[in-house]
Motif scaffolding. Structure first.
Motif, PDB file in Angstrom:
ATOM      1  N   LYS A   1       0.814  -1.214   0.000  1.00 44.48           N
ATOM      2  CA  LYS A   1       0.000   0.000   0.000  1.00 44.48           C
ATOM      3  C   LYS A   1       0.850   1.268   0.000  1.00 44.48           C
ATOM      4  N   ASN A   2       1.913   1.263   0.806  1.00 38.06           N
ATOM      5  CA  ASN A   2       2.750   2.466   0.919  1.00 38.06           C
ATOM      6  C   ASN A   2       3.339   2.872  -0.428  1.00 38.06           C
TER       7      ASN A   2
ATOM      8  N   VAL B   1       0.665   4.279  -2.696  1.00 37.68           N
ATOM      9  CA  VAL B   1       0.337   5.670  -2.351  1.00 37.68           C
ATOM     10  C   VAL B   1       1.370   6.617  -2.944  1.00 37.68           C
TER      11      VAL B   1
ATOM     12  N   PHE C   1       0.720   6.855  -6.650  1.00 37.16           N
ATOM     13  CA  PHE C   1      -0.444   7.695  -6.916  1.00 37.16           C
ATOM     14  C   PHE C   1      -0.097   9.172  -6.744  1.00 37.16           C
ATOM     15  N   SER C   2       0.702   9.486  -5.725  1.00 40.95           N
ATOM     16  CA  SER C   2       1.118  10.876  -5.480  1.00 40.95           C
ATOM     17  C   SER C   2       1.971  11.396  -6.637  1.00 40.95           C
TER      18      SER C   2
END
Length: 608
Positions: free
Chosen positions: A47-48, A51, A54-55
């Motif tokens: 997940k990290n 993220v 996505f950023s």
């Protein structure tokens, strides 16, 4: 194992026939939503990093929007007015923006490659673990080549999709939303005009995806068929050459390869139509927007050349990810087809113990079969009302015609298969109440067709007990009469074997398997035609060693060569799935029995 394991409608010897049955299955994804959810669960473990990706996507999109707008601003405020200094300054800003975009894209691609490879590695590990826990009957009905294809090709297909297509998919969505907002802010009128062709694009894509889906699924299945064929034929190359069947095998391969090629051409062919069709629609859209924008400029509707330029660039950055997402659907379909095949194996029923199964580590070896029935297929009994008792340390020989059910009895003792009715007891405990691992640790087997790994001879013998010392390994080889030939090899015990020990004779391979069984120090020993491939002189030497080996162990011996079982404590005659006679060699020979006729036929040429 011996060839008496009768299994109706289990995989036939002709691999092509088996796979043709597979090809007739429905060429549709069974549950794409469920398969996608399972893939996303694997992705969720990182997940990290997702993220961060996505950023970075947001940063790239914002930079692209800013850079695109600055292009139009430059035309209206610097090129049109002839402001050279302003032009150079804005170019410097644009260069910085482009560098940020390039660096951001590079980092997110690198992260997704890492996520894709780690995810596929986890899937491959889970798949391999699942395969290790599958019952023997699964392997009797599935091609090993097809399983290999699922472990390699299908998982690699998933990896490629996660590493590349998923990045395009998510970055495409962010770009579409970002560019759509920018277009609306810049000119709502041109936005409405520019979006008129998008529904047409979606309709065409949906139509083509439906057409290509069956071909992608069929392509994955036929790739598994091809791998299975190759694996089987390479393993049996000696037999192919012996019977001069090279031409037949070539033709079979060509037919399977042509089927795969045809499916791939259809899948990739339909998929390839998407690009040109979407490009045509995009060019048509640019033309409509350009003509409309030019009209608004000439009509003084508040549209400038710079705004029109920025809008067309926005439109290009809007349609490009739309095209990528639409094109990526076929790649995702292919990955889903592979993932479905992978999860299909993971979902197969595994070998399991009942909740109250015991940890039993000191089995002594008294075995009782009480009214045991068994069938590989419901309604067709292979064993019928089998009852026998083997006291600790006894040697029980099982004799009978091919296909009578001898090896099936052994399969039930080891719980490779579970009985239909009756019970099997070891030391008075039902084997269903003993954990399979404990049960199998107490049993060592030497099969007619042994298997050796591509490791040293020492490690192949040590496979019987991984904690054994080198001295214990060599002592086991001495007892199995293998020490002498091992010492004659260039590297001795460190000689590395080729595929299944093909650099040794069949008899030598069997000797190593016997040494491996000796080393295991189990309380129950099973010999399934263990000496069938060994010359008579070597067999005599082995039998002497076996007498010492069998002391204190309960032994089951399956043999067609009846000279090897004369000293057995009890001989069971199995015919048509039933025990028809029992007794010692002398007892059976004294009466006109099936055994005596069978024995005499081997040594006196009497027909039975």
């Amino acid at each position: 194992m011996a060839d008496d394991k009768v299994m109706p409608e289990i995989r036939p010897s002709g691999f092509g026939h088996h796979m043709r049955g597979v090809g007739k299955k429905s060429e549709k994804l069974k549950n794409p939503k469920s398969t996608m959810k399972r893939l996303l669960k694997y992705l969720g473990k990182r997940k990290n990093l997702l993220v961060i990706t996505f950023s970075l996507n947001l940063l790239t999109t914002v930079s692209n929007i800013a850079g695109t707008r600055l292009n139009g601003y430059t035309v209206d405020n610097f090129i049109k007015t002839g402001d050279i200094n302003g032009l150079f300054n804005i170019c410097a800003v644009l260069i910085v923006i482009y560098i940020v975009c390039a660096f951001s894209t590079y980092i997110q691609n690198k992260i997704m490659i890492s996520i894709g490879n780690e995810t596929s590695s986890n899937i491959r590990i889970d798949l391999y673990r699942s395969i290790q826990n599958l019952p023997l009957k699964f392997f009797d009905t599935h091609s090993s080549g097809d399983l290999m294809s699922r472990l390699t090709n299908d998982v690699d297909n998933i990896n490629n999709t996660l590493s590349q297509s998923i990045t395009q998919f998510f970055s495409g969505i962010v770009n579409i939303l970002g560019m759509l907002i920018a277009m609306i802010i810049l000119s709502p009128l041109l936005t409405v005009i520019g979006l008129t062709t998008v529904p047409l694009m979606f309709l065409i894509t949906r139509f083509l995806v439906k057409k290509t889906q069956p071909f992608f699924i069929k392509q994955q299945k036929e790739l598994g068929e091809l791998n299975g064929f190759i694996e089987e034929k390479i393993s049996g190359q000696k037999v192919i050459m012996l019977f001069n069947r090279q031409d037949n095998v070539k033709k079979e391969f060509e037919n399977i390869n042509k089927k795969l090629t045809k499916s791939a051409i259809f899948a990739q062919g339909f998929s390839g139509v998407l690009g040109p069709v979407n490009n045509f629609i995009n060019n048509l859209t640019y033309l409509i927007v350009a003509v409309s924008g030019a009209y608004f400029i000439l009509s003084n509707k508040g549209i400038t050349v710079g705004i029109l330029l920025s809008f067309i660039l926005y439109m290009r950055n809007f349609t490009r990810p739309v095209n990528e997402i639409l094109n990526v659907f076929n790649t995702i379909l292919s990955a889903l087809a592979g993932a479905e095949r992978v999860f299909e194996i993971m979902d197969e029923p595994k070998e399991s113990d009942i909740s109250h199964a015991k940890e039993v580590t000191d089995l002594q070896g008294k075995i009782v079969l009480n009214k045991v029935d068994f069938s590989y297929k419901e309604g067709k009994k292979i064993l019928k009302n089998i009852s026998l008792t083997a006291e600790k340390g006894q040697v029980i020989a099982i004799v009978g015609p091919t296909g009578s059910g001898k090896t099936t009895i052994i399969n039930l003792l080891t719980r490779f298969y579970d009985i239909d009715s009756g019970e099997i007891l070891i030391d008075g405990v039902n084997i269903n109440h003993i954990k399979r691992n404990n049960l199998r640790k107490s049993i060592s087997m030497v099969l007619q067709d042994t298997y050796l790994f591509s490791e040293s001879i020492r490690e192949n013998i040590r496979y019987g007990r991984l904690t054994a010392t080198d001295e214990e390994v060599e002592q086991a080889a001495v007892l199995a009469n293998a020490h002498r030939f091992i010492r004659q090899l260039p590297e001795g015990y460190d000689t590395v074997l080729s595929d299944n020990g093909s650099n040794l004779s069949h008899g030598q391979r069997q000797l190593l398997a016997i040494a491996r069984a000796i080393l295991s120090q189990s309380s129950i020993l099973i010999l399934d035609e263990a000496t069938s491939s060994i010359d008579t002189r070597t067999e005599i030497d082995i039998q002497k060693a076996m007498l010492n080996l069998m002391k204190g162990k309960t032994c089951f011996v399956i043999a067609h060569r009846l000279s090897t079982i004369r000293s057995a404590d009890k001989i069971l005659i199995v015919k048509d799935g039933e025990i028809v006679e029992t007794g010692t060699h002398d007892e059976l020979m004294k009466r006109e029995s099936f055994y005596s006729k069978l024995y005499n036929s081997q040594f006196k040429g009497i027909e039975i």
